[in-house]
Structure formats: structure tokens, C-alpha cells
Design an enzyme around this catalytic site. Structure first.
Site, mmCIF file in Angstrom:
data_model
loop_
_atom_site.group_PDB
_atom_site.id
_atom_site.type_symbol
_atom_site.label_atom_id
_atom_site.label_comp_id
_atom_site.label_asym_id
_atom_site.label_seq_id
_atom_site.Cartn_x
_atom_site.Cartn_y
_atom_site.Cartn_z
ATOM 1 C CD GLU A 391 -1.874 -2.372 1.372
ATOM 2 O OE1 GLU A 391 -2.761 -3.224 1.207
ATOM 3 O OE2 GLU A 391 -0.736 -2.658 1.815
ATOM 4 C CG HIS A 460 -11.545 -6.349 5.904
ATOM 5 N ND1 HIS A 460 -10.680 -6.898 6.810
ATOM 6 C CD2 HIS A 460 -10.973 -6.504 4.674
ATOM 7 C CE1 HIS A 460 -9.622 -7.379 6.156
ATOM 8 N NE2 HIS A 460 -9.776 -7.149 4.873
#
Length: 656
Positions: A391, A460
Site C-alpha cells: 500500500e 474491514h
């Protein structure tokens, strides 16, 4: 592994003389900066590169206007070696308006992207992902440009080093990663920091490696000239280790208890300036020394005489002012889904502008984990790119590519993963225009998604928009309808500022009328989804639809609810909210994010400060409970703001 010794091959007297002049300029600049710091004329942190002039000048020797340099917090030498004006640099260190970055950057952030100097960086290793982005731009443009990414031996311990080198290797980018190994990571010897050599690491990444005496500027120049030639011809990235030594401490004022004086004395016998001066005429060396001294004196006096930035310019360069975009007409086309809107917006912009490219985990061959980019990689070869699961490298590559003039759209698979790469958003994308005094714009879009309600668990499910909205320089967008998703995403890609575009995955199947292909929705403007007179109900993203259902339900009981969809979280359209509040005299804010310290709190503060005399009741917020997102459906239902809770809040402010 290759090792290069100094020789005269390919290095004429003119080149040697110029390299000496640049090294002398760096040495005298740093020496004067040290003295200015001691007399409090330089107000901020100062990290000097005295002793490392050879690696900076030699490595930059073969570069031209096509090429980009990224640097470290010890970056003055790199800037001067690439051609930055020392008068502006002194003014910058002194915090003057005429500084390289207009006094916004200082020593650790000095840069001039217009000259291919993407900047010193106060975050160790943070320049490396940015270099990968600049390398991506060079590769896509195919003009032979290369990127020289300086870093110190201490940066090798950073995850960003690994992610950047690995991504550069996977994409075979024209990046030369140059480690100036000065044998100390701040106060710690390099031998205490690593168990693998750079040569070993290079083999692990599948990239070439070279080693050179960093104090021998000729050896460095010859080595880098050969490496740059290979990069220009399409060779993959290279790791170069230039062994050198810093004469001063980690920072000015460092007591230096971690090394012995004898060690420094031994390295001073290998002074890069003295080594090169022995190969030049002594009178010419003395003449250069005098010329540089005069130049430094003049630069310091001009910097001293310059004005400080005017206080009224404080807010300049936080972002690029936006061109006004009118609100488009209501769409009336055939029904399509939000997921279609995402794909069609990307398709439209990829087709309209060759500077747009898309990158992220599985966005190419896999077409995105939700199928949103399916088919785009085949339609736009090389411009829809799969990345490793990295990321920081993904976002950093977007930052560097945007600085180089492209319009990257990089994907962060889940909003929750922003913590993994927050530096590249918070300290790089959001700040670089400001820290360079407006010398660069960042037309970067970070697409991501969230969505609680399907037992995705604590890592999440989070709605973290308030975290990013708190960072000046970032635009945060959260659409609720398919048409707005299309229009806002296209507007974000065309915008000159960094935009985080947050979709709700539970809306991907949401249907609505398709807009015309030219449909653009203005960033920073809220939409009134339902007119009302009794209470203003503000929300965004998926919860807007719950609010509209609540408004319909309460209308049957005689309560008229005006529903506002913020669409953009930062900058916040407080004018639309305040106008509505002036009409209804009551305000409720609902969002899926945790209630405390969120968007609702900000709107409540605005209402209390700027809409106080309109309020007939306290502002009420409805948000998620102050716990991590739970997994069990029974707990998640209790955690999330429900229609019942929203309706109860509206009744509370209307009925008392």
C-alpha cells in the site's frame, strides 16, 4: 556485483573542474548553514552533508532536464548537485519569502519539482515510493528519463524501502536507488541495524547491484553514467551503494557520543574535495575556492535582506483553487449500477487523457476484487497496472507520478488499510504543494471502499473519513448515487488536488439513471435530496438512503425533514447546511463512522458558532458506537446507526 575505481576514462578536465566547483559549493553552503544555525538565523532542524559531496555530485553528473531526483532529510547537497540556486536555498533555510519554497519547506523539505528535484523529505525512506511514481511517469512517456533516488543506510530498515524497490523491479522502472552509506543511522552504527548487505538484498529483489567509493567523485560519476545509460535503454532498476561518511552529527547540535574522534579524523583524510583537487591545477582550485566564497557571501546577504512571508499568505498553496463546475441536470438515461458508474468513469478518463493511469492490487488482470475495472487493462495496455500488496508503494507511486505531471488513480483495496500507507497521504500528498510553495500540484485520486453491515469485522468495516478530513490538503469524497459516483469520480480525476474517493461496497449494486457521458459533479458541493421545513437531516454515502426512508416515514406523522447529502466531506459545504438550518431551525447528523470526533461533531460545532441564532433545539448526532466494528450480526446491528435511531433523533429535536 560490480566495483568501479577512479580513472580518467571519459572524464575530461572541464568535467573534473565543474565537479570540483559543485562539491566546493556544497561544502561552503553547508559550512555557512552550520554557522547561521549557531547564530539562530536558521530557525528549524538542520542536517548537513559535509563529507558526502562526492556521492551527490558524482551521481547527479549524468542527469539532464528529463530526470528526477528524490532526496532525504540530508538533502542540500543533492539539490545543489542537480542545479538548485543557493541564494534561494539560504533564503528557504532562513524562512524567507524568496526561499526556494517561499519559506514553507525549510531544510528537510527543500525542493523544486520544476527542476526535477522532487525534494528532501523529513520521513526516512518516504522519497523512495515517490521515486517509483516518477519512474512510472518516465516509463509511460518513453522519453528516456530516469530517476535517481537517494537514501541513507538507515532507510534500508524501513518497509517503504522494500515496497519501493520491489515494485520498481516488478514494473522494471528506470530508477537508480542510490544508498549513501555513511555508516550511521542517526546515532546507531549500520552494523547494528542490518544483517544482510545491499548486495544480498539486490539479489533478493532480482535487480542489479553496484558498489562505489562515494568519496571518489570521478568513480561515482563514471559508475552512475554507465548505469544511467542502461536505464535509458530500458534496463530495470539498480541498487547502488556509495560508501561515504558525514563529518557532522546527525543534526546540528548532536553531541555525537556514539563515535570516536579518531574515526572522523581517519575519514577526513579521504576528503572528496582534496582527492579531486589533487588531479587539478592548484591555481585553478584556488580560483574556484575564491569564486565560491564570493558566491556564498552574496547569497547569504541577499537571503538576509529578504522579507519573511506575510502572515496573510498563511493559507496559500494548501491546494490549487478549483474552477467552478455547475451542478449538472438530473440524469434521465437508462438504469445502471454504481459499479458500472465506477468503471465507466475510469474508462471515460482513460480514453480522454493519456496522462491518466490506474494502479492497484488486482486491478488489471483480475479486474478489481469487485470486478469494477474488468476489461480496462486490455483496452488500455500499460495504463491499468497490477501491483504487489504494497500500500505505501502504491500510494507513493501515485504521489510521484502526479508530481511528474500524470493523473494517477491508485486503488486502496479497503479503507481500513489507510493506516498501512498513511504517511504517503498525510505527509506527502497532502503537504507537498504547500511545502514547495506552490511549485507542484498533485492531481492524484486514491479510490477506496468501505461498508459495514455484512460481518466484515473490525479491520474491514471502518468509515475513517474524519481521519483524512482532518488533514489539510486532502479532499475526501463519499458519493451515494450511481450518477454522483460517475460525475464525482470524473471530477476528482480532473482535479489538480489529491482526492480520496470513498465508495460504499454495499452500494455497488445500487441502481439509478445513467447520466450523459459529459456529466461532472462539482467537488465540495452538497445536494439537497429532499426539501423540508421542520428539521435538517445531514448524511452522506449509504446512510443517505436510510435518511430518505426515515424522512418518508416521518412525513406521514406530520414532520417535514430536509435531507442533505454532503457528497464531499472535505472541504465541507457548510453554506448549504447553514442555509437549511436557517429555514428549519433544527439539525441532526447521521453517519456510519463512530459518532465521537466525527463529521457530526464538526457540523455541530459549525452550527453552534455560525448558526447559533437559528437553533431551536440542540444538535443531535447519530453514529456508530465507540467500539471497533464487531463481527457477530447481533452486535453489528447494535453498533451501526439504524433507521430507528435516526428517526428517534429527529423526533427528539422536533418534538422535544
Amino acid at each position: 556485483m560490480t566495483s568501479t575505481q577512479a580513472s580518467d576514462t571519459g572524464t575530461g578536465l572541464g568535467a573534473l573542474t565543474e565537479m570540483y566547483r559543485r562539491m566546493r559549493l556544497i561544502r561552503q553552503f553547508e559550512d555557512r548553514a552550520s554557522r547561521l544555525y549557531r547564530t539562530n538565523e536558521i530557525p528549524g532542524f538542520l542536517h548537513l552533508s559535509i563529507g558526502q559531496e562526492g556521492s551527490a555530485v558524482g551521481a547527479c553528473r549524468p542527469l539532464d532536464e528529463r530526470d528526477v531526483v528524490t532526496s532525504t532529510h540530508r538533502g542540500h547537497g543533492h539539490c545543489i548537485a542537480k542545479g538548485l540556486d543557493v541564494t534561494g536555498m539560504f533564503a528557504e533555510l532562513m524562512g524567507r519569502r524568496t526561499g526556494t519554497c517561499q519559506g514553507r519547506g525549510g531544510s528537510m523539505h527543500i525542493a523544486d519539482p520544476r527542476k526535477g528535484i522532487f525534494g528532501a523529505n523529513g520521513i526516512v525512506a518516504a522519497g523512495l515510493p515517490i521515486a517509483v511514481g516518477a519512474g512510472t511517469a518516465a516509463q509511460l512517456r518513453a522519453r528516456g528519463g530516469v530517476v535517481l533516488a537517494f537514501f541513507g543506510d538507515g532507510a534500508v530498515a524501513q518497509g517503504m524501502f522494500h515496497e519501493a524497490v520491489n515494485l520498481a523491479a516488478v514494473w522494471r522502472l528506470p530508477v537508480l536507488f542510490c544508498c549513501e552509506n555513511n555508516h550511521y543511522a542517526e546515532f546507531s552504527p549500520a552494523t547494528d541495524q542490518h544483517r544482510a548487505t545491499l548486495a544480498d538484498r539486490a539479489r533478493g529483489y532480482g535487480v542489479d547491484f553496484a558498489h562505489v567509493d562515494g568519496n571518489d567523485v570521478v568513480a561515482v560519476a563514471e559508475t552512475v553514467t554507465d548505469l544511467v545509460a542502461g536505464l535509458r535503454e530500458g534496463g530495470g532498476p539498480v541498487l547502488l551503494e556509495a560508501e561515504t561518511y558525514r563529518w557532522h552529527g546527525h543534526y546540528e547540535g548532536d553531541p555525537e557520543r556514539y563515535r570516536e574522534p579518531a574515526e572522523l579524523a581517519e575519514w577526513k583524510t579521504r576528503d572528496p574535495l582534496v582527492l579531486l583537487a589533487k588531479r587539478l591545477d592548484a591555481e585553478r582550485v584556488a580560483e574556484i575556492d575564491r569564486e565560491v566564497d564570493v558566491l556564498i557571501d552574496k547569497a547569504v546577504e541577499e537571503a538576509r535582506a529578504a522579507e519573511e512571508p506575510a502572515p496573510e499568505t498563511l493559507h496559500h498553496y494548501v491546494g490549487v483553487p478549483r474552477e467552478p463546475v455547475p451542478e449538472p441536470p438530473e440524469p434521465a438515461g437508462e438504469i445502471f449500477r454504481t459499479m458500472d458508474a465506477v468503471r465507466e468513469a475510469l474508462d471515460h478518463e482513460l480514453g480522454a487523457d493519456d496522462d491518466v493511469f490506474v494502479a492497484g492490487i488486482d486491478v488489471g488482470a483480475g479486474g478489481n476484487v469487485f470486478g469494477l475495472t474488468r476489461g480496462l487493462a486490455q483496452k488500455y495496455p500499460g495504463r491499468v497496472r497490477d501491483t504487489p500488496i504494497s500500500e505505501s508503494a502504491i500510494i507513493g507511486a501515485g504521489v510521484g507520478a502526479a508530481m511528474a505531471g500524470l493523473r494517477p488513480v491508485v486503488e486502496l483495496m479497503y479503507f481500513d488499510f489507510v493506516g498501512v500507507c498513511l504517511d504517503q497521504l498525510m505527509n506527502q500528498a497532502a503537504k507537498l504543494r504547500f511545502m514547495t510553495g506552490g511549485a507542484v500540484s498533485l492531481p492524484l485520486v486514491v479510490r477506496t471502499q468501505f461498508g459495514a453491515g455484512k460481518s466484515s469485522g473490525s479491520q474491514h468495516s471502518q468509515s475513517l473519513e474524519a481521519l483524512l478530513a482532518h488533514i489539510p490538503g486532502l479532499t475526501v469524497v463519499m458519493p451515494s448515487t450511481p450518477a454522483d459516483t460517475y460525475g464525482l469520480l470524473r471530477a476528482a480525476i480532473r482535479d489538480p488536488n489529491p482526492v480520496v474517493f470513498v465508495e460504499n461496497r454495499l452500494l455497488y449494486g445500487k441502481k439509478g439513471p445513467r447520466p450523459e457521458p459529459g456529466h461532472l459533479v462539482p467537488l465540495g458541493k452538497a445536494a439537497i435530496r429532499r426539501e423540508g421545513t421542520d428539521v435538517t437531516l445531514v448524511s452522506y454515502s449509504k446512510l443517505v438512503h436510510d435518511c430518505l426512508e426515515v424522512a418518508e416515514e416521518l412525513a406521514a406523522g406530520g414532520i417535514s425533514v430536509e435531507v442533505i447529502d454532503l457528497r464531499t466531506i472535505a472541504p465541507l459545504d457548510k453554506e448549504t447546511v447553514l442555509r437549511s438550518l436557517a429555514k428549519t431551525n433544527r439539525l441532526v447528523v447521521a453517519h456510519q463512522a463512530v459518532e465521537s470526533f466525527g463529521v457530526g461533531a464538526e457540523l455541530a460545532a459549525i452550527a453552534a458558532r455560525e448558526g447559533f441564532w437559528s437553533l431551536d433545539a440542540p444538535v443531535v448526532r447519530v453514529g456508530a458506537a465507540s467500539t471497533p466494528a464487531p463481527y457477530a450480526p447481533s452486535l453489528e446491528r447494535e453498533w451501526l446507526p439504524s433507521r430507528e435511531r435516526i428517526a428517534a433523533a429527529v423526533r427528539e429535536v422536533v418534538l422535544g
